[in-house]
Write a protein that holds these residues in place. Structure first.
Motif, mmCIF file in Angstrom:
data_model
loop_
_atom_site.group_PDB
_atom_site.id
_atom_site.type_symbol
_atom_site.label_atom_id
_atom_site.label_comp_id
_atom_site.label_asym_id
_atom_site.label_seq_id
_atom_site.Cartn_x
_atom_site.Cartn_y
_atom_site.Cartn_z
ATOM 1 N N VAL A 319 0.842 -1.206 0.000
ATOM 2 C CA VAL A 319 0.000 0.000 0.000
ATOM 3 C C VAL A 319 0.869 1.245 0.000
ATOM 4 C CG1 VAL A 319 -1.674 1.330 1.346
ATOM 5 C CG2 VAL A 319 -1.961 -1.149 1.102
ATOM 6 N N LEU A 320 1.862 1.292 0.882
ATOM 7 C CA LEU A 320 2.717 2.478 0.991
ATOM 8 C C LEU A 320 3.570 2.675 -0.257
ATOM 9 C CD1 LEU A 320 3.692 2.076 4.736
ATOM 10 C CD2 LEU A 320 2.380 3.968 3.753
ATOM 11 N N ASN A 321 3.890 1.576 -0.950
ATOM 12 C CA ASN A 321 4.646 1.693 -2.207
ATOM 13 C C ASN A 321 3.758 2.035 -3.392
ATOM 14 O OD1 ASN A 321 6.996 1.082 -0.875
ATOM 15 N ND2 ASN A 321 7.117 -1.041 -1.583
ATOM 16 N N GLY A 322 2.443 2.086 -3.172
ATOM 17 C CA GLY A 322 1.521 2.425 -4.238
ATOM 18 C C GLY A 322 1.228 1.287 -5.195
ATOM 19 N N SER A 325 -4.235 -0.838 -3.736
ATOM 20 C CA SER A 325 -5.044 0.116 -2.984
ATOM 21 C C SER A 325 -5.096 -0.277 -1.514
ATOM 22 C CB SER A 325 -6.458 0.178 -3.551
ATOM 23 O OG SER A 325 -7.206 -0.947 -3.143
ATOM 24 N N ALA A 326 -5.458 0.687 -0.672
ATOM 25 C CA ALA A 326 -5.550 0.432 0.760
ATOM 26 C C ALA A 326 -6.664 -0.549 1.106
ATOM 27 C CB ALA A 326 -5.750 1.750 1.513
ATOM 28 N N ASP A 327 -7.489 -0.898 0.138
ATOM 29 C CA ASP A 327 -8.561 -1.873 0.393
ATOM 30 C C ASP A 327 -8.015 -3.210 0.864
ATOM 31 O OD1 ASP A 327 -10.371 0.031 -0.378
ATOM 32 O OD2 ASP A 327 -10.681 -0.791 -2.391
ATOM 33 N N ILE A 328 -6.774 -3.527 0.479
ATOM 34 C CA ILE A 328 -6.197 -4.801 0.881
ATOM 35 C C ILE A 328 -6.111 -4.921 2.408
ATOM 36 C CG2 ILE A 328 -3.832 -3.964 0.793
ATOM 37 C CD1 ILE A 328 -2.900 -6.664 -0.112
ATOM 38 N N LEU A 329 -5.994 -3.787 3.095
ATOM 39 C CA LEU A 329 -5.827 -3.815 4.549
ATOM 40 C C LEU A 329 -7.083 -4.306 5.261
ATOM 41 C CD1 LEU A 329 -3.832 -0.489 5.045
ATOM 42 C CD2 LEU A 329 -2.939 -2.808 4.726
ATOM 43 N N GLU A 446 2.216 -6.958 -13.746
ATOM 44 C CA GLU A 446 3.472 -6.229 -13.967
ATOM 45 C C GLU A 446 3.800 -5.278 -12.824
ATOM 46 O OE1 GLU A 446 3.626 -4.338 -17.753
ATOM 47 O OE2 GLU A 446 3.819 -6.212 -18.882
ATOM 48 N N LYS A 447 2.789 -4.598 -12.303
ATOM 49 C CA LYS A 447 3.047 -3.626 -11.233
ATOM 50 C C LYS A 447 3.562 -4.297 -9.964
ATOM 51 C CE LYS A 447 1.057 0.555 -9.243
ATOM 52 N NZ LYS A 447 -0.151 1.418 -9.143
ATOM 53 N N LEU A 448 3.133 -5.534 -9.745
ATOM 54 C CA LEU A 448 3.586 -6.276 -8.560
ATOM 55 C C LEU A 448 4.799 -7.148 -8.852
ATOM 56 C CD1 LEU A 448 0.164 -7.245 -6.959
ATOM 57 C CD2 LEU A 448 1.904 -5.746 -6.008
ATOM 58 N N ASN A 449 5.316 -7.037 -10.060
ATOM 59 C CA ASN A 449 6.579 -7.702 -10.420
ATOM 60 C C ASN A 449 6.534 -9.197 -10.118
ATOM 61 O OD1 ASN A 449 9.182 -7.782 -11.452
ATOM 62 N ND2 ASN A 449 10.130 -7.389 -9.455
ATOM 63 N N LEU A 450 5.487 -9.849 -10.588
ATOM 64 C CA LEU A 450 5.325 -11.287 -10.378
ATOM 65 C C LEU A 450 6.535 -12.046 -10.934
ATOM 66 C CD1 LEU A 450 3.212 -13.536 -9.496
ATOM 67 C CD2 LEU A 450 2.599 -13.650 -11.917
ATOM 68 N N LYS A 451 7.080 -12.973 -10.129
ATOM 69 C CA LYS A 451 8.199 -13.812 -10.551
ATOM 70 C C LYS A 451 7.659 -15.162 -11.025
ATOM 71 C CE LYS A 451 11.096 -10.723 -8.906
ATOM 72 N NZ LYS A 451 11.894 -9.855 -9.784
ATOM 73 N N TYR A 452 8.288 -15.724 -12.031
ATOM 74 C CA TYR A 452 7.824 -16.974 -12.628
ATOM 75 C C TYR A 452 8.869 -18.075 -12.412
ATOM 76 C CZ TYR A 452 4.551 -13.861 -14.998
ATOM 77 O OH TYR A 452 3.584 -12.922 -15.265
ATOM 78 N N TYR A 453 8.405 -19.223 -11.941
ATOM 79 C CA TYR A 453 9.308 -20.347 -11.697
ATOM 80 C C TYR A 453 8.698 -21.638 -12.237
ATOM 81 C CZ TYR A 453 11.754 -17.270 -8.434
ATOM 82 O OH TYR A 453 12.443 -16.230 -7.880
ATOM 83 N N THR A 454 9.569 -22.480 -12.779
ATOM 84 C CA THR A 454 9.165 -23.811 -13.213
ATOM 85 C C THR A 454 9.676 -24.820 -12.194
ATOM 86 O OG1 THR A 454 9.319 -23.159 -15.538
ATOM 87 C CG2 THR A 454 9.286 -25.526 -15.045
ATOM 88 N N LEU A 455 8.761 -25.593 -11.607
ATOM 89 C CA LEU A 455 9.128 -26.625 -10.636
ATOM 90 C C LEU A 455 9.477 -27.899 -11.403
ATOM 91 C CD1 LEU A 455 9.262 -27.206 -7.561
ATOM 92 C CD2 LEU A 455 6.913 -28.033 -7.733
ATOM 93 N N MET A 456 10.672 -28.431 -11.153
ATOM 94 C CA MET A 456 11.165 -29.577 -11.916
ATOM 95 C C MET A 456 11.584 -30.687 -10.969
ATOM 96 S SD MET A 456 13.737 -27.453 -14.372
ATOM 97 C CE MET A 456 14.677 -28.947 -14.509
ATOM 98 N N ASP A 457 11.579 -31.917 -11.478
ATOM 99 C CA ASP A 457 12.176 -32.993 -10.697
ATOM 100 C C ASP A 457 13.628 -33.168 -11.121
ATOM 101 O OD1 ASP A 457 12.269 -34.656 -12.995
ATOM 102 O OD2 ASP A 457 10.249 -35.420 -12.580
ATOM 103 N N ASN A 505 -6.469 -8.121 -10.181
ATOM 104 C CA ASN A 505 -7.270 -6.891 -10.277
ATOM 105 C C ASN A 505 -6.959 -6.022 -9.063
ATOM 106 O OD1 ASN A 505 -8.752 -7.740 -12.659
ATOM 107 N ND2 ASN A 505 -9.766 -9.213 -11.296
ATOM 108 N N ALA A 506 -6.248 -4.944 -9.271
ATOM 109 C CA ALA A 506 -5.818 -4.083 -8.149
ATOM 110 C C ALA A 506 -7.017 -3.446 -7.481
ATOM 111 C CB ALA A 506 -4.884 -2.996 -8.676
#
Length: 506
Positions: A319-322, A325-329, A446-457, A505-506
């Protein structure tokens, strides 16, 4: 409005010091108001579990804290004639490097947590010898008033948010006009802490001596300490137990003498089953005992406050980083209150066993349930809150992600959280999650900079980037069991969504 800091933390006990560590790590500027510079000397909480240790891991302090803790062997409920009502061992943990339960010595734990805050002196300011006095929302912020006890002057600060971590008698809660509802049990208990001089039979087991008149908690604490919690009779007063010499007769009744231990401190308390009618007002949030109090039987009072701080602080960061929205709180109480209610209920039920308040018929139902389900060791999950989906859409949603030992593409061996860090992540089960998510879904993160990982054996070849190798295959198995080809995971490692409809959805 000009802010003196982003957040004010009122109270520097376990909830407050955890919040300070987290917000300091996140780069959030905070001012902490605390009356007492010294850590409270008396140990209160006696245990932490693997979920709490996972919170400490996120702060980078779990391994240092574990050095001051002892793994617990088990619990038992026993009558004085030797009848064992119930015995529970601790389950294996799916949370990471630590066992499911530790015994602690709280002052030592709090010292490490306070020292941890020293890492963030640039943005965390501790104002000791200050007494909170009032609070008022002004424009897009909060004015916090307090007395400087060194100068006897009234002072104030302006912040965006306030965390009330000032305990069961919270003045923050009172000034917000939030009522505390529930009950306080009249019985007063004396808590005796001692240092161990020699071993005695079954000292390592947390023993609840079950009796209508004289129920006693008998527990080994870490760092060579031991505790007894003993109820006082109605005709006994605090004046009857002011010195260590006055305490020995009740320890002697339990077969404990000065050959086994040396008493070093004692305190008195009553049990509470109480909670605030609501946990927030405007930009101020209540944490820990300020929001809820429970009996000690499930060892979850202090831990619930730590988890409150962990839940709220990662959301405050966004929230503080913008980023959101503050609704998450508003999801803070929605997510935390059911968990607190659950452990409060478990505490009450366990208390009924130790105090022999249940009929034989009731006992015959509850004991098998406790043996089978072991509810005090349950794996946490969310049924509602800040989730993209409901569990009906996929059974993984709302659950906390297991944390096995894994490696990354370059062969770095680590527990999973240490690779994922404080990020939103998408994990694909043997698939690149970007091949499952639509372009629109990916763009929404994109705004939350989602990281993507592939789980492998271990039998597969990786891309050389964004790979997580599940050495023992336990996470792959877990995702397969939950029919999850891809999961979106929050920074606190709860799963927000799985497989389909993964747009944020922000």
């Amino acid at each position: 409005m000009k802010y003196d800091a982003d957040v004010a933390i009122v109270g520097y006990g376990p909830s407050g010091v955890v919040a300070a560590n987290l917000l300091g790590q996140y780069g959030i500027k905070c001012i902490v108001l605390e009356k007492d510079k010294d850590i409270y000397a008396r140990a209160r909480a006696v245990t932490v579990n693997d979920w709490t240790m996972r919170c400490f891991q996120a702060m980078g302090l779990d391994q240092e804290l574990a050095k001051t803790m002892d793994e617990m062997a088990g619990l038992r409920w026993v009558t004085y004639d030797g009848n064992e009502i119930l015995r529970l061992t601790f389950p294996d943990s799916m949370m990471g490097r630590h066992p499911s339960t530790y015994s602690i010595y709280q002052p030592a734990m709090e010292k490490i947590l306070r020292d941890g805050v020293d890492r963030y002196k640039d943005n965390i300011e501790i104002r000791y010898e200050t007494m909170f006095s009032d609070i008022q929302e002004v424009d897009a912020g909060v004015e916090v008033r307090y007395k400087n006890l060194k100068t006897d002057q009234d002072e104030s600060i302006n912040v965006q948010y306030v965390l009330g971590c000032d305990g069961g008698s919270s003045l923050v809660r009172e000034k917000l006009g939030i009522k505390l509802v529930g009950d306080t049990v009249n019985t007063r208990w004396v808590v005796i802490d001692a240092r161990v001089k020699r071993w005695w039979k079954n000292r390592h087991l947390l023993t609840f001596w079950s009796d209508k008149k004289f129920p006693v908690v008998d527990i080994a604490l870490a760092l060579g300490n031991h505790r007894w919690e003993i109820p006082l009779d109605e005709d006994q007063s605090l004046d009857d137990f002011q010195t260590h010499e006055q305490l020995w007769p009740i320890l002697n009744e339990l077969g404990v003498t000065d050959k086994e231990v040396e008493i070093h401190q004692h305190a008195f308390y009553r049990h509470h089953v109480r909670h605030a009618e609501k946990w927030s007002e405007g930009r101020t949030y209540l944490l820990g005992d300020a929001a809820h109090m429970m009996p000690p039987w499930a060892g979850s009072g202090m831990q619930s406050g730590i988890r409150d701080a962990f839940n709220l602080c990662w959301k405050l960061k966004r929230v503080l980083n913008g980023d959101v929205s503050a609704d998450i709180l508003s999801s803070y109480e929605v997510e935390r209150a059911p968990d607190v209610a659950f452990y409060t209920d478990v505490s009450v039920k366990l208390g009924q066993i130790i105090k022999q308040e249940l009929s034989q018929e009731e006992l015959s139902h509850i004991v098998p349930m406790l043996e089978k389900e072991r509810p005090m060791f349950r794996v946490p999950e969310l049924n509602e809150g800040w989730l993209l989906q409901k569990a009906e859409q996929n059974p993984a949603v709302g659950k906390i992600l297991p944390q096995p030992m894994v490696t990354n593409s370059q062969g770095k061996l680590a527990y999973l959280d240490d690779l994922l860090e404080d990020n939103f992540v998408a994990i694909g089960n043997k698939k690149d999650p970007r091949q499952i998510m639509t372009a629109e879904e990916q763009q929404s993160w994109e705004k939350l900079n989602l990281k993507y990982y592939t789980l492998m054996d271990v039998d597969a070849d990786g891309k050389g980037y964004d790979d997580i190798i599940d050495i023992k295959g336990s996470l792959i198995e877990w995702m397969t069991q939950h029919n999850a080809d891809v999961v979106i995971v929050r920074p606190d490692k709860f799963i927000m969504a799985a497989n389909h409809n993964l747009a944020f959805n922000a």
